[in-house]
Design a protein around this motif. Structure first.
Motif, PDB file in Angstrom:
ATOM      1  N   GLU A   1      -5.108   1.342   6.080  1.00 31.34           N
ATOM      2  CA  GLU A   1      -3.657   1.927   5.472  1.00 31.34           C
ATOM      3  C   GLU A   1      -4.068   2.309   4.109  1.00 31.34           C
ATOM      4  N   ILE A   2      -4.573   1.823   3.527  1.00 27.11           N
ATOM      5  CA  ILE A   2      -5.135   2.144   2.113  1.00 27.11           C
ATOM      6  C   ILE A   2      -5.767   3.512   2.334  1.00 27.11           C
ATOM      7  N   HIS A   3      -6.738   3.615   3.192  1.00 26.97           N
ATOM      8  CA  HIS A   3      -7.413   5.031   3.514  1.00 26.97           C
ATOM      9  C   HIS A   3      -6.243   6.163   3.842  1.00 26.97           C
TER      10      HIS A   3
ATOM     11  N   LEU B   1      -8.318   1.580  -5.739  1.00 26.18           N
ATOM     12  CA  LEU B   1      -8.326   1.220  -4.353  1.00 26.18           C
ATOM     13  C   LEU B   1      -9.468   2.080  -3.399  1.00 26.18           C
ATOM     14  N   ASP B   2      -9.939   2.975  -3.917  1.00 23.87           N
ATOM     15  CA  ASP B   2     -10.764   4.008  -3.257  1.00 23.87           C
ATOM     16  C   ASP B   2     -12.151   3.471  -3.383  1.00 23.87           C
ATOM     17  N   ARG B   3     -12.476   2.555  -2.501  1.00 19.23           N
ATOM     18  CA  ARG B   3     -13.930   2.003  -2.648  1.00 19.23           C
ATOM     19  C   ARG B   3     -14.396   1.311  -1.503  1.00 19.23           C
ATOM     20  N   LYS B   4     -15.700   0.883  -1.180  1.00 22.10           N
ATOM     21  CA  LYS B   4     -15.989   0.499  -0.220  1.00 22.10           C
ATOM     22  C   LYS B   4     -15.671  -1.043   0.084  1.00 22.10           C
ATOM     23  N   TRP B   5     -15.081  -1.549   0.943  1.00 26.22           N
ATOM     24  CA  TRP B   5     -14.458  -2.725   1.168  1.00 26.22           C
ATOM     25  C   TRP B   5     -15.221  -3.559   2.170  1.00 26.22           C
TER      26      TRP B   5
ATOM     27  N   GLY C   1      -3.857   8.542 -10.005  1.00 26.23           N
ATOM     28  CA  GLY C   1      -5.287   8.408 -10.333  1.00 26.23           C
ATOM     29  C   GLY C   1      -5.733   7.106 -10.434  1.00 26.23           C
ATOM     30  N   ALA C   2      -5.100   6.313 -11.148  1.00 28.96           N
ATOM     31  CA  ALA C   2      -5.405   4.880 -11.595  1.00 28.96           C
ATOM     32  C   ALA C   2      -5.448   4.104 -10.002  1.00 28.96           C
ATOM     33  N   ILE C   3      -4.401   4.413  -9.231  1.00 22.03           N
ATOM     34  CA  ILE C   3      -4.381   3.762  -7.786  1.00 22.03           C
ATOM     35  C   ILE C   3      -5.780   4.161  -7.067  1.00 22.03           C
TER      36      ILE C   3
ATOM     37  N   VAL D   1       0.915  -1.259   0.049  1.00 17.36           N
ATOM     38  CA  VAL D   1      -0.065  -0.024   0.009  1.00 17.36           C
ATOM     39  C   VAL D   1       0.843   1.445   0.016  1.00 17.36           C
ATOM     40  N   TRP D   2       1.869   1.397   0.795  1.00 15.35           N
ATOM     41  CA  TRP D   2       2.715   2.442   0.985  1.00 15.35           C
ATOM     42  C   TRP D   2       3.745   2.516  -0.062  1.00 15.35           C
ATOM     43  N   MET D   3       4.049   1.479  -0.714  1.00 13.83           N
ATOM     44  CA  MET D   3       4.831   1.609  -1.785  1.00 13.83           C
ATOM     45  C   MET D   3       4.175   2.183  -3.073  1.00 13.83           C
ATOM     46  N   LEU D   4       2.905   2.026  -3.111  1.00 11.60           N
ATOM     47  CA  LEU D   4       2.268   2.574  -4.309  1.00 11.60           C
ATOM     48  C   LEU D   4       2.232   4.064  -4.318  1.00 11.60           C
TER      49      LEU D   4
END
Length: 118
Positions: free
Chosen positions: A105-107, A85-89, A79-81, A68-71
């Motif tokens: 961590e994604i958020h 990843l910006d979704r309701k999990w 924008g693609a990342i 996650v943090w390497m991205l």
């Protein structure tokens, strides 16, 4: 006298022009290679974030958090990342452990990505 000068200068100018074009072509090709390599790295990291290494083995929670943090380092693909990843999990898609430990961590990482002005 001017004809002699032109005969001496033209081959040098032609060589410089040809060399410049070859250099520009090489730079363009290299930039495309770098972009492709970065895309492949981002794709692999997103695979790890979602729980699978490129070789098919499962990713550990620590691997997922590190990915996650390497991205964040791939600004060309922010924008693609964000879109990926910006979704309701939820548990129908991901495990509770993933939702409890990786999703926060994604958020956090997504909040640190710059938002492009439209």
């Amino acid at each position: 006298m001017t004809w002699d000068l032109a005969v001496k200068v033209f081959p040098v100018a032609a060589a410089i022009g040809a060399g410049s074009l070859a250099l520009l072509r090489w730079i363009d090709l290299r930039q495309r290679e770098i972009a492709n390599d970065e895309f492949e790295k981002v794709f692999r990291l997103i695979m790890v974030v979602t729980g699978q290494h490129p070789d098919g083995t499962g990713a550990r929670i620590l691997d997922q958090i590190a990915a996650v943090w390497m991205l964040k380092e791939f600004s060309r693909f922010h924008g693609a990342i964000r879109n990926a990843l910006d979704r309701k999990w939820d548990t129908s898609f991901a495990s509770n452990l993933f939702i409890e430990q990786v999703v926060p961590e994604i958020h956090k990482m997504l909040q640190q990505l710059p938002v492009k002005a439209k």
